[in-house]
Design an enzyme around this catalytic site. Structure first.
Site, mmCIF file in Angstrom:
data_model
loop_
_atom_site.group_PDB
_atom_site.id
_atom_site.type_symbol
_atom_site.label_atom_id
_atom_site.label_comp_id
_atom_site.label_asym_id
_atom_site.label_seq_id
_atom_site.Cartn_x
_atom_site.Cartn_y
_atom_site.Cartn_z
ATOM 1 C CE LYS A 38 42.119 42.421 44.796
ATOM 2 N NZ LYS A 38 41.608 41.060 44.345
ATOM 3 C CD GLN A 98 36.188 37.597 40.546
ATOM 4 O OE1 GLN A 98 36.642 36.676 41.071
ATOM 5 N NE2 GLN A 98 37.069 38.625 40.723
ATOM 6 C CD GLU A 144 34.378 43.703 41.947
ATOM 7 O OE1 GLU A 144 34.538 43.785 40.661
ATOM 8 O OE2 GLU A 144 35.228 43.201 42.922
ATOM 9 C CG ASP A 174 43.890 39.784 42.605
ATOM 10 O OD1 ASP A 174 44.554 39.923 43.712
ATOM 11 O OD2 ASP A 174 42.525 39.761 42.409
ATOM 12 C CE LYS A 183 40.121 44.275 38.502
ATOM 13 N NZ LYS A 183 40.040 43.152 39.374
ATOM 14 C CD GLU A 235 42.949 41.248 38.242
ATOM 15 O OE1 GLU A 235 42.833 42.339 37.796
ATOM 16 O OE2 GLU A 235 42.614 41.029 39.382
ATOM 17 N NE ARG A 266 40.099 41.970 47.818
ATOM 18 C CZ ARG A 266 40.721 40.717 48.116
ATOM 19 N NH1 ARG A 266 41.799 41.034 49.042
ATOM 20 N NH2 ARG A 266 40.284 39.690 47.626
ATOM 21 C CB SER A 267 33.981 41.786 45.798
ATOM 22 O OG SER A 267 34.466 40.669 46.537
HETATM 23 C C1 PEP Z 1 39.582 40.651 42.178
HETATM 24 O O1 PEP Z 1 39.438 39.476 42.114
HETATM 25 O O2 PEP Z 1 40.107 41.436 41.609
HETATM 26 C C2 PEP Z 1 38.667 41.244 43.128
HETATM 27 C C3 PEP Z 1 38.561 42.473 43.355
HETATM 28 O O3 PEP Z 1 37.636 40.384 43.832
HETATM 29 P P1 PEP Z 1 37.847 40.103 45.391
HETATM 30 O O4 PEP Z 1 37.787 41.427 46.037
HETATM 31 O O5 PEP Z 1 36.292 39.388 45.795
HETATM 32 O O6 PEP Z 1 39.176 39.213 45.796
HETATM 33 MG MG MG Z 2 41.374 39.738 40.535
#
Ligand code: PEP
Ligand code: MG
Length: 386
Positions: A302, A137, A179, A277, A353, A252, A331-332
């Site tokens: 998060k 990703q 992102e 995560d 991040k 990750e 987040r995305s």
């Molecule tokens: C992630 O997976 O670390 C990420 C930031 O993506 P999402 O916000 O889509 O979960």
């Molecule tokens: Mg992640």
């Protein structure tokens, strides 16, 4: 004292419905917004239909009026009891209350005398659930040699620009993703080959967020652009090989969201940051499972996965007691709120991040640049493996 609460039906960077909250006290108005994910973990606090969350909150709003903002933990405990309000509303409400309690100085929550600034961990190329050819990703940059936060951001931005230039020459770019990272047209190995040449020039390191749950189906990890599917052992060898070949410093979610033992085995083999995560979803109970198996050396935090800042801090405390590196993350789908920047300082995060492309990303890094110049005795956090 909380005199009133206003809610606004807003939108995030992906054009999805989102909520701005305002808490009114005698000291002013304290507002907040928060991001939302696309590659969401199974154990995250659920998000609801934004309209329903707002309507349901308005029915019980009275309970929250008259509370002192200093009792933000009590405010959070009331939020946590609500079954009909999703993370998209509990999170900004909780942030607004903490902003009121700290008079907009969340970085000062624990009244520290000096501040350790996190390293940016910035997505410059992407795939997976955020779009692009790779199953992996996120291809992340760590400006390991930076001596200051402003220098760290400048390095990451230069890598991001060089990636665009070099990949474009070869026709490897298909646009920008959610992102603000470039969408690679190439497979993971070609992408990493090209990226590592660029990062070498800038003295930066590479990290990867596999977000592996997203491409794990019926016992196999699928890499269509490599023409491969790997069972668990083969995935383990593939990850280990990438860590060695590209001297990765951060990995990750290299395995699916229940593979605690695979995480532990990998951690035993490498001295870099292995982080979870989707594995944890910022949930204290999940972290305890990881601690019992020594699964990871790092954890993604998060706040919207937990739903309140109190619960986020509970997760962070367990992680810190067990020597995990804290990585506070965007987040995305994002907003221009820079809460995570201030929060990363408050909790001594090792990394923030956050991408660099787009106003909703750069606002967070700019906030930390501003605090670097405004706060006394700023220094970069110490990370042994950088
Ligand atoms: C992630 O997976 O670390 C990420 C930031 O993506 P999402 O916000 O889509 O979960
Ligand atoms: Mg992640």
């Amino acid at each position: 004292m909380i005199k009133d609460i206003n809610l606004f039906y807003f939108y995030n960077s992906r054009g999805e419905p989102s909520i701005k909250t305002e808490i009114l006290t005698e000291n002013g108005i304290f507002s907040a917004m928060c991001g939302t994910g696309k590659s969401r973990g199974k154990w995250e606090k659920k998000t609801f239909n934004v309209k329903n969350s707002i309507e349901n909150f308005l029915k019980i709003k009275k309970q929250f009026l008259g509370i002192s903002e200093k009792d933000w933990k009590y405010f959070d405990s009331l939020l946590e009891k609500q079954k009909n309000i999703g993370a998209e509303l509990t999170t900004p409400l909780s942030i607004s209350c903490l902003r009121a309690a700290t008079k907009n100085q969340i970085y000062n929550l624990f009244e520290k005398k000096s501040f350790n600034f996190p390293y940016p961990l910035s997505n410059v190329l992407g795939g997976g659930a955020h779009g692009g050819s790779t199953s992996i990703q996120e291809f992340l940059i760590i400006p390991s040699k930076a001596k200051s936060f402003p220098e760290a951001v400048s390095l990451v931005i230069n890598v991001w620009k060089s990636v665009q230039k070099e990949f474009k020459k070869k026709g490897f770019i298909a646009g920008r993703n959610d992102e603000g990272a470039w969408l690679t047209r190439e497979n993971e190995l070609k992408t990493l080959d090209m990226l590592s040449k660029i990062t070498e020039d800038f003295g930066c390191d590479i990290g990867l967020d596999f977000a592996a749950t997203q491409f794990y189906k019926h016992g196999f990890y699928y890499y269509p652009f490599l023409g491969k599917k790997f069972n668990s052992e083969q995935q383990f060898d593939f990850v280990l090989n990438l860590i060695k070949t590209y001297k990765l410093k951060y990995v990750e979610d290299p395995f699916h969201e229940n593979a605690f033992s695979s995480f532990s085995d990998l951690r035993k083999r490498v001295g870099i940051c292995i982080s979870g995560d989707d594995l944890y979803c910022t949930q204290p109970d999940r972290i305890k499972l990881g601690v019992a198996k020594s699964s990871t050396s790092g954890i993604i935090i998060k706040p919207d996965q937990a739903g309140t800042i109190s619960k986020t801090l509970e997760a962070i405390n367990i992680a810190k007691e067990n020597n995990m590196d804290i990585i506070v993350s965007h987040r995305s789908g994002e907003t221009c709120d820079y809460f995570i920047s201030d929060f990363s300082l408050a909790v001594d995060a090792k990394f923030i991040k956050c991408g660099v492309g787009g106003g909703e990303r750069i606002v967070k890094l700019n906030r930390l640049i501003e605090l670097w110049y405004k706060l006394e005795r700023p220094k970069m956090v110490k990370i042994n493996y950088l």
